[in-house]
Structure formats: C-alpha cells, structure tokens
Design a protein around this motif. Structure first.
Motif, mmCIF file in Angstrom:
data_model
loop_
_atom_site.group_PDB
_atom_site.id
_atom_site.type_symbol
_atom_site.label_atom_id
_atom_site.label_comp_id
_atom_site.label_asym_id
_atom_site.label_seq_id
_atom_site.Cartn_x
_atom_site.Cartn_y
_atom_site.Cartn_z
ATOM 1 N N VAL A 178 -2.523 -4.949 -3.268
ATOM 2 C CA VAL A 178 -1.914 -3.994 -4.206
ATOM 3 C C VAL A 178 -2.953 -3.572 -5.255
ATOM 4 O O VAL A 178 -3.113 -2.385 -5.565
ATOM 5 N N LEU A 179 -3.669 -4.559 -5.788
ATOM 6 C CA LEU A 179 -4.666 -4.260 -6.833
ATOM 7 C C LEU A 179 -5.810 -3.414 -6.275
ATOM 8 O O LEU A 179 -6.270 -2.465 -6.918
ATOM 9 N N ALA A 180 -6.264 -3.753 -5.073
ATOM 10 C CA ALA A 180 -7.361 -2.987 -4.471
ATOM 11 C C ALA A 180 -6.952 -1.527 -4.293
ATOM 12 O O ALA A 180 -7.725 -0.601 -4.567
ATOM 13 N N LEU A 212 -1.185 -4.227 -15.372
ATOM 14 C CA LEU A 212 -1.002 -5.600 -15.829
ATOM 15 C C LEU A 212 -0.797 -6.476 -14.592
ATOM 16 O O LEU A 212 0.139 -6.266 -13.818
ATOM 17 N N ASP A 213 -1.694 -7.420 -14.424
ATOM 18 C CA ASP A 213 -1.651 -8.328 -13.278
ATOM 19 C C ASP A 213 -0.855 -9.564 -13.708
ATOM 20 O O ASP A 213 -1.361 -10.412 -14.438
ATOM 21 N N GLU A 214 0.400 -9.615 -13.254
ATOM 22 C CA GLU A 214 1.293 -10.702 -13.690
ATOM 23 C C GLU A 214 1.450 -11.774 -12.611
ATOM 24 O O GLU A 214 2.545 -12.294 -12.397
ATOM 25 N N ALA A 215 0.341 -12.144 -11.983
ATOM 26 C CA ALA A 215 0.403 -13.140 -10.905
ATOM 27 C C ALA A 215 1.058 -14.448 -11.369
ATOM 28 O O ALA A 215 1.703 -15.136 -10.584
ATOM 29 N N TYR A 216 0.878 -14.792 -12.659
ATOM 30 C CA TYR A 216 1.347 -16.099 -13.143
ATOM 31 C C TYR A 216 2.498 -15.994 -14.144
ATOM 32 O O TYR A 216 2.816 -16.968 -14.822
ATOM 33 N N GLN A 274 2.834 -8.080 -9.296
ATOM 34 C CA GLN A 274 3.216 -9.485 -9.149
ATOM 35 C C GLN A 274 3.007 -9.944 -7.703
ATOM 36 O O GLN A 274 2.680 -9.139 -6.831
ATOM 37 N N THR A 275 3.215 -11.243 -7.483
ATOM 38 C CA THR A 275 2.914 -11.815 -6.167
ATOM 39 C C THR A 275 3.905 -12.904 -5.772
ATOM 40 O O THR A 275 4.520 -13.529 -6.638
ATOM 41 N N PHE A 276 4.029 -13.127 -4.468
ATOM 42 C CA PHE A 276 4.827 -14.245 -3.943
ATOM 43 C C PHE A 276 3.946 -15.490 -3.762
ATOM 44 O O PHE A 276 4.413 -16.516 -3.294
ATOM 45 N N SER A 277 2.661 -15.387 -4.101
ATOM 46 C CA SER A 277 1.721 -16.462 -3.750
ATOM 47 C C SER A 277 1.795 -17.687 -4.647
ATOM 48 O O SER A 277 1.343 -18.758 -4.250
ATOM 49 N N LYS A 278 2.317 -17.541 -5.844
ATOM 50 C CA LYS A 278 2.284 -18.660 -6.792
ATOM 51 C C LYS A 278 3.698 -19.213 -6.985
ATOM 52 O O LYS A 278 4.050 -20.220 -6.404
ATOM 53 N N SER A 279 4.515 -18.538 -7.798
ATOM 54 C CA SER A 279 5.840 -19.069 -8.120
ATOM 55 C C SER A 279 6.781 -19.074 -6.915
ATOM 56 O O SER A 279 7.751 -19.817 -6.890
#
Ligand code: PMP
Length: 368
Positions: free
Chosen positions: A91-93, A182-186, A208-213
């Motif tokens: 998404v960021l790329a 805004l990169d809200e990965a965490y 946002q991402t499904f990779s962490k939480s």
C-alpha cells in the motif's frame, strides 16, 4: 561499443530494504520483526481448513470484495474510501508512486521505518529527513513548510512513540496542498487512529496492516483509508501495475479476522499488558527507552553497548533488532512476545549483563 555496458549503465539501481532475519528452528525466540506472538483468530483457521480449493483456478476479486465489505463495516467507511493491498508495504509503495510526484522533496523523520528512503530512491523522489528531537519525538514545526508530501508513522517505528491526534491534525491541516500519509502499523497497541479525520481532510491517507495486531503477517494484508479522490488515484495506479494482487485465501481469511472483535481485543490487551510489565523488568536491569505505545521497546542499556547485547542474545537463540546507524547504534528494538518468551529474555539478559560486568571487574583488577 560494449553492449553489456549499455544496459548496465541504465539499470534502475536500488539499495533494498533489509528486513529482520527469519531464522528457522522451533527453539529460537523471535523478537526482531514485531510479529504478534499469538495465532490469528480461531475463525481464520476454520476458514483456512474449509477453503474451496477448486476456486484457486479462478482469478481473485480485483476489489477484494468480501474483505473490503468487512473493513468498511468495521471502520465505518464507504467502499470508495478504502484501498486494500498486499501488506502495508505494498500500500505504501503504491502511495509513494501515486502521490509523491511533484518533484519537491517529501518529508519524513530521520529515525523511522527504513523502507521510506528506499522507495524514495527507487522512484527518484527527492526527500529530506527531519531529525527527531533529543527525546526522539517528532518536531511538528518541521512539517509545516513547503513540501512534496509527508509520511509519518504513528506510533513511530522504531521508537514506539505515539503523537496525539491533535499534533497530526495540525500537520495535515497545514499541508492541504500535499498528501500526508500516516503509517499506523502499530496504532492498535495503545495509540489512537487519525482515520476519523479522513472525511475532513482530502489530503490524508491512513495506512494500517493485519501483520501486527491481527497476527497475520504471513497473509500479507494491508489497507488504506482516505478521501474518495485519493483512493481513486491510488487504485488507478495500482490497476495500471497489477490488478490481481490480493490472493483469494488472503481475502477470505482476512474477513474472519475482522469478524472476531473479541479475539482481536483480547490479543492486543495481552500484548499491551506484557509490554507494560517489560517496561518495569527492563528498567530494573538498567535499560531505558521511550514510552512505547507499540508492540516493541527501543531500549539502550546504561553501561553495556547494544551491539554486544544483540550478539550475546543471538548466541542464546534470542533474536532482537539492531541497526548500526547514526543516533540509534546503542539501541535494541525488542518485540513484545509472550509472557514466557519475555521471562526467558529477562533471564538471559540478567546472565549476560552479570557476565559482562564481571569481565569489566576482572579487567580493572588486572590494570591495578
Ligand atoms: N510500516 C511500519 C512502520 C512497519 O514497521 C512495517 C513492518 N515492517 C510496515 C509498515 C509493513 O508491514 P506489512 O507490509 O507487513 O503490513
């Protein structure tokens, strides 16, 4: 003329992002890539076991329909405000390629996710890194001048520091002429999302991402929320690149994760509780760190260099993240694991620090 030289001179050169190691073996403790230490929601497993194998013949839904519907309902956004990609890196790329195209320098912190400067270099986007202050906080004023776009993670990585929504809103409001990502990965680990501002600011993209939480780094699901205008532009670029990026299993399994709010909350709460306990334990051992609102701590020890601790821990099968880079070369980024993993980390750290301080005392005796 040497033909090989021709193409070699014209290759698009890139210095790739270096991800944390993914060592094999069951006995290691992996605290180096901020993955979730708990499995995905039980419904994800059930759906994985009953996936319609025959459907793998078919191309997946280009709009990731069922997952998009689940996310729209969960976040209260309309389909035209949502973009889904293969992890937030994808998404960021795409967002860099789409929005950072003015020729003016984009801005991001000097200590931050190290993929940003890689994409900037790859796409030949000029950039300026704005130094964090002595407490490793973002200096808001640095982002109020002219620019070609802004990317900030909140909480920032690898510091873990969360800046209040009001601070971010000032930056977004002062930059109506450029896109603020805004990169809200965490963000799920104790921050507050700026997603609620997307109706108000058409220059804001929240990623946002499904990779962490959501404990699904292996499935590669990321998404962005923003104004319909931003999302349209993002989709136009994405579909000019590859229209079938989300695979069918990711779409189906992602839906199950979004549906199980209870499991999601319980998992995040467990990680937060362990993180808060770790702050006390690591402090007791002589470590200091910014007050993290993410699933990691960015720690330095009062007397033992980070590199030494990193290497000693690795020798014991405990992987944390270390960067030999200016301003952060005496810090370790330690992902919050399970309570048991953290107990083992503390036990090993105690032994390592004890041994190293013993070596110091020996040296002093010899020098006397
Ligand atoms: N942003 C930040 C700040 C990250 O730390 C990461 C994880 N490496 C990502 C984005 C990308 O995560 P993913 O592609 O797994 O969603």
């Amino acid at each position: 003329m040497n033909k090989t030289m021709d193409w070699e001179q014209n290759v698009r050169r890139a210095e790739p992002y270096v991800p944390g190691e993914q060592p094999g073996g069951r006995s290691i403790i992996k605290l180096n890539t901020n993955e979730c230490p708990y499995p995905p929601a039980p419904g994800v497993r059930r759906r994985a076991e009953s996936l319609d194998f025959d459907r793998l013949r078919l191309y997946p839904d280009t709009e990731a329909g069922p997952l998009a519907a689940a996310l729209c309902e969960y976040y209260g956004v309309r389909p035209e405000q949502l973009f889904i990609g293969v992890g937030s890196d994808d998404v960021l790329a795409m967002a860099f390629l789409t929005f950072f195209n003015s020729g003016k320098p984009i801005l991001f912190p000097d200590i931050t996710y190290s993929f940003y400067h890689v994409w900037a270099q790859l796409y030949r986007i000029p950039y300026v890194r704005k130094p964090l202050d002595r407490e490793l906080r973002i200096v808001k004023e640095d982002y109020l001048g002219e620019n070609g776009g802004i990317i900030i993670p909140n909480p920032n990585a690898p510091t873990g520091i969360f800046e209040e929504v009001g601070v971010m809103e000032e930056i977004i409001a002062a930059n109506r002429g450029s896109v603020v990502i805004l990169d809200e990965a965490y963000v799920d680990f104790g921050g507050e999302s700026c997603q609620k501002l997307i109706d108000q600011y058409d220059n804001l993209l929240v990623v946002q991402t499904f990779s962490k939480s959501r404990a699904m780094a292996g499935m590669r699901i990321g998404f962005a929320m923003g104004s319909p205008k931003l999302i349209r532009c993002l989709k136009d670029v994405k579909f000019s690149f590859n229209s079938y990026t989300m695979n069918m299993p990711s779409i189906e399994l992602g839906v199950e994760s979004v549906r199980d709010e209870g499991y999601f909350r319980a998992t995040v709460d467990k990680v937060i509780a362990t993180r808060e306990r770790m702050k006390g334990e690591l402090g007791r051992l002589g470590f200091s760190f910014p007050d993290s609102k993410a699933n990691f701590l960015f720690a330095s020890h009062e007397s033992v260099p980070a590199r030494r601790i990193f290497e000693e821990l690795k020798g014991e099968g405990i992987y944390v993240r270390y960067w030999d880079q200016p301003r952060i070369s005496n810090r370790l980024r330690i992902t919050v694991g399970t309570d048991r993993e953290m107990d083992m980390l503390i036990e090993k750290l105690e032994a390592i620090l004890h041994r190293i301080s013993g070596e110091g005392a020996e040296m002093e005796k010899k020098n006397d």
